[in-house]
Motif scaffolding. Sequence first.
Motif, PDB file in Angstrom:
ATOM      1  N   ARG A  84       0.980  -1.285  -0.247  1.00 11.93           N
ATOM      2  CA  ARG A  84       0.469   0.357  -0.315  1.00 11.93           C
ATOM      3  C   ARG A  84       0.619   1.270   0.358  1.00 11.93           C
ATOM      4  N   HIS A  85       1.863   0.754   0.777  1.00 10.92           N
ATOM      5  CA  HIS A  85       2.904   2.686   0.535  1.00 10.92           C
ATOM      6  C   HIS A  85       2.937   2.572  -0.726  1.00 10.92           C
ATOM      7  N   PHE A  86       3.828   1.541  -0.776  1.00 11.66           N
ATOM      8  CA  PHE A  86       4.673   1.632  -2.682  1.00 11.66           C
ATOM      9  C   PHE A  86       3.548   2.045  -3.479  1.00 11.66           C
ATOM     10  N   ALA A  87       2.430   1.761  -3.291  1.00 10.52           N
ATOM     11  CA  ALA A  87       1.102   1.868  -4.284  1.00 10.52           C
ATOM     12  C   ALA A  87       0.199   3.408  -4.235  1.00 10.52           C
ATOM     13  N   ARG A  88       0.504   4.181  -3.118  1.00 12.58           N
ATOM     14  CA  ARG A  88       0.552   6.314  -3.001  1.00 12.58           C
ATOM     15  C   ARG A  88       1.166   6.278  -4.009  1.00 12.58           C
ATOM     16  N   PRO A  89       1.030   8.040  -4.540  1.00  7.96           N
ATOM     17  CA  PRO A  89       1.363   8.599  -5.331  1.00  7.96           C
ATOM     18  C   PRO A  89       1.778   9.323  -4.858  1.00  7.96           C
ATOM     19  N   GLY A  90       3.260  10.081  -5.938  1.00  9.15           N
ATOM     20  CA  GLY A  90       4.392  10.453  -4.917  1.00  9.15           C
ATOM     21  C   GLY A  90       5.332  10.524  -4.601  1.00  9.15           C
ATOM     22  N   ARG A  91       6.966  11.046  -4.853  1.00 14.33           N
ATOM     23  CA  ARG A  91       8.067  10.625  -4.692  1.00 14.33           C
ATOM     24  C   ARG A  91       8.120  10.262  -3.985  1.00 14.33           C
ATOM     25  N   GLU A  92       7.818  11.060  -2.662  1.00 10.15           N
ATOM     26  CA  GLU A  92       8.339  10.819  -1.262  1.00 10.15           C
ATOM     27  C   GLU A  92       8.531   9.674  -0.667  1.00 10.15           C
ATOM     28  N   ARG A  93       7.778   9.022  -0.968  1.00 11.05           N
ATOM     29  CA  ARG A  93       7.505   7.477   0.192  1.00 11.05           C
ATOM     30  C   ARG A  93       8.576   6.237   0.385  1.00 11.05           C
ATOM     31  N   ALA A  94       9.786   7.387  -0.571  1.00  8.59           N
ATOM     32  CA  ALA A  94      10.546   5.915  -0.624  1.00  8.59           C
ATOM     33  C   ALA A  94      11.877   6.547   0.381  1.00  8.59           C
ATOM     34  N   GLY A  95      11.840   7.982   0.664  1.00 11.47           N
ATOM     35  CA  GLY A  95      12.754   8.534   0.943  1.00 11.47           C
ATOM     36  C   GLY A  95      12.105   8.095   2.698  1.00 11.47           C
ATOM     37  N   HIS A  96      11.244   7.564   3.560  1.00 16.59           N
ATOM     38  CA  HIS A  96      11.658   7.433   4.798  1.00 16.59           C
ATOM     39  C   HIS A  96      11.047   5.792   5.212  1.00 16.59           C
ATOM     40  N   THR A  97      11.771   4.884   4.158  1.00 21.77           N
ATOM     41  CA  THR A  97      11.517   3.964   4.353  1.00 21.77           C
ATOM     42  C   THR A  97      12.863   2.892   4.680  1.00 21.77           C
ATOM     43  N   ALA A  98      13.291   1.719   5.130  1.00 21.88           N
ATOM     44  CA  ALA A  98      14.712   1.276   4.838  1.00 21.88           C
ATOM     45  C   ALA A  98      14.767   0.874   4.170  1.00 21.88           C
ATOM     46  N   PHE A  99      15.784   0.209   3.708  1.00 21.23           N
ATOM     47  CA  PHE A  99      15.798  -0.330   2.261  1.00 21.23           C
ATOM     48  C   PHE A  99      17.258  -1.372   2.485  1.00 21.23           C
ATOM     49  N   ASP A 100      16.935  -2.637   1.901  1.00 23.32           N
ATOM     50  CA  ASP A 100      18.570  -3.558   1.877  1.00 23.32           C
ATOM     51  C   ASP A 100      19.225  -3.280   1.019  1.00 23.32           C
ATOM     52  N   ALA A 101      21.039  -3.624   0.948  1.00 24.91           N
ATOM     53  CA  ALA A 101      21.659  -3.309   0.086  1.00 24.91           C
ATOM     54  C   ALA A 101      21.546  -4.737  -0.458  1.00 24.91           C
ATOM     55  N   GLY A 102      22.138  -3.925  -2.210  1.00 20.01           N
ATOM     56  CA  GLY A 102      22.249  -5.527  -2.935  1.00 20.01           C
ATOM     57  C   GLY A 102      23.446  -5.963  -2.779  1.00 20.01           C
ATOM     58  N   HIS A 103      23.116  -6.556  -2.489  1.00 27.84           N
ATOM     59  CA  HIS A 103      25.242  -7.910  -1.912  1.00 27.84           C
ATOM     60  C   HIS A 103      25.753  -7.681  -3.578  1.00 27.84           C
ATOM     61  N   VAL A 104      25.608  -7.137  -5.008  1.00 28.34           N
ATOM     62  CA  VAL A 104      26.170  -7.091  -5.573  1.00 28.34           C
ATOM     63  C   VAL A 104      25.981  -6.040  -6.900  1.00 28.34           C
ATOM     64  N   VAL A 105      25.048  -5.749  -6.420  1.00 28.49           N
ATOM     65  CA  VAL A 105      24.019  -4.446  -7.808  1.00 28.49           C
ATOM     66  C   VAL A 105      23.785  -3.581  -6.406  1.00 28.49           C
ATOM     67  N   GLN A 106      24.049  -2.134  -6.784  1.00 32.26           N
ATOM     68  CA  GLN A 106      23.934  -1.447  -5.413  1.00 32.26           C
ATOM     69  C   GLN A 106      21.886  -0.757  -6.223  1.00 32.26           C
ATOM     70  N   VAL A 107      21.624  -1.901  -5.515  1.00 26.71           N
ATOM     71  CA  VAL A 107      20.190  -1.478  -5.624  1.00 26.71           C
ATOM     72  C   VAL A 107      19.248  -1.837  -4.369  1.00 26.71           C
ATOM     73  N   PRO A 108      18.041  -0.667  -3.967  1.00 21.53           N
ATOM     74  CA  PRO A 108      17.457  -0.778  -2.949  1.00 21.53           C
ATOM     75  C   PRO A 108      16.664  -2.270  -2.736  1.00 21.53           C
ATOM     76  N   LEU A 109      16.254  -2.986  -1.576  1.00 19.81           N
ATOM     77  CA  LEU A 109      15.501  -4.317  -2.166  1.00 19.81           C
ATOM     78  C   LEU A 109      15.104  -3.803  -0.210  1.00 19.81           C
ATOM     79  N   VAL A 110      13.334  -4.315  -0.250  1.00 17.91           N
ATOM     80  CA  VAL A 110      12.495  -4.589   0.801  1.00 17.91           C
ATOM     81  C   VAL A 110      13.297  -4.850   2.114  1.00 17.91           C
ATOM     82  N   PRO A 111      13.718  -5.558   2.783  1.00 16.01           N
ATOM     83  CA  PRO A 111      14.090  -6.095   3.824  1.00 16.01           C
ATOM     84  C   PRO A 111      12.108  -7.337   4.047  1.00 16.01           C
ATOM     85  N   GLY A 112      12.950  -8.641   4.626  1.00 15.98           N
ATOM     86  CA  GLY A 112      11.652  -9.023   4.936  1.00 15.98           C
ATOM     87  C   GLY A 112      10.789  -9.799   3.299  1.00 15.98           C
TER      88      GLY A 112
END
Length: 164
Positions: A84-112
Amino acid sequence: MPISGDLYRQLGRASAGAVSVVAAHEPESDAIVALTISSFVTLSFEPPLVMFAIQRNTVSYASMVTCRAFGVSLLEAGQADVARHFARPGRERAGHTAFDAGHVVQVPLVPGALAQIECLTNEVFMSGDHAIVVGLVEAARTRDGEPLLYFGRQYGLFTPLTGS
Ligand SMILES: Cc1cc2nc3c(=O)[nH]c(=O)nc-3n(C[C@H](O)[C@H](O)[C@H](O)COP(=O)(O)O)c2cc1C
């Protein structure tokens, strides 16, 4: 003659799918762009390719079709709030979220998440009002759990048929 918009929307509601979050670092600003998708597909075994479709009128569109790499997180049954959070309109939704970092490529991943997939962007195809983004899978991991599904505008769980 093509079908009406109403009938097309009915087809969308009749189609069940797994729910994922696709995320990338924006090339210029290094801000994270992330959105909920149900269009993730494993595409090719050799080489290992995956794909998703992104609507051209989303705010995330330009970043997702120009990023060098992206992460796909297949959500777990308990992560409907994340979807639900990432389906909300607006760019600011990613700013307040903790992501895991990719192990090989620098990409954001959802924990769990049920699966975390690290991709290099391979090809982008324009198709109607969407773009199809194909990624080469550089690294991935899965964990035990149930998928989060979406059907008829509702999140739900997978129930196996008895005897199947
Ligand atoms: C279950 C679900 C699945 C979705 N699947 C997709 C998808 O495959 N592609 C897409 O472009 N948008 C999809 N969306 C819509 C985006 O998540 C939504 O438009 C998002 O707010 C885009 O925001 P933006 O315009 O701020 O980038 C989906 C939404 C939901 C709730």
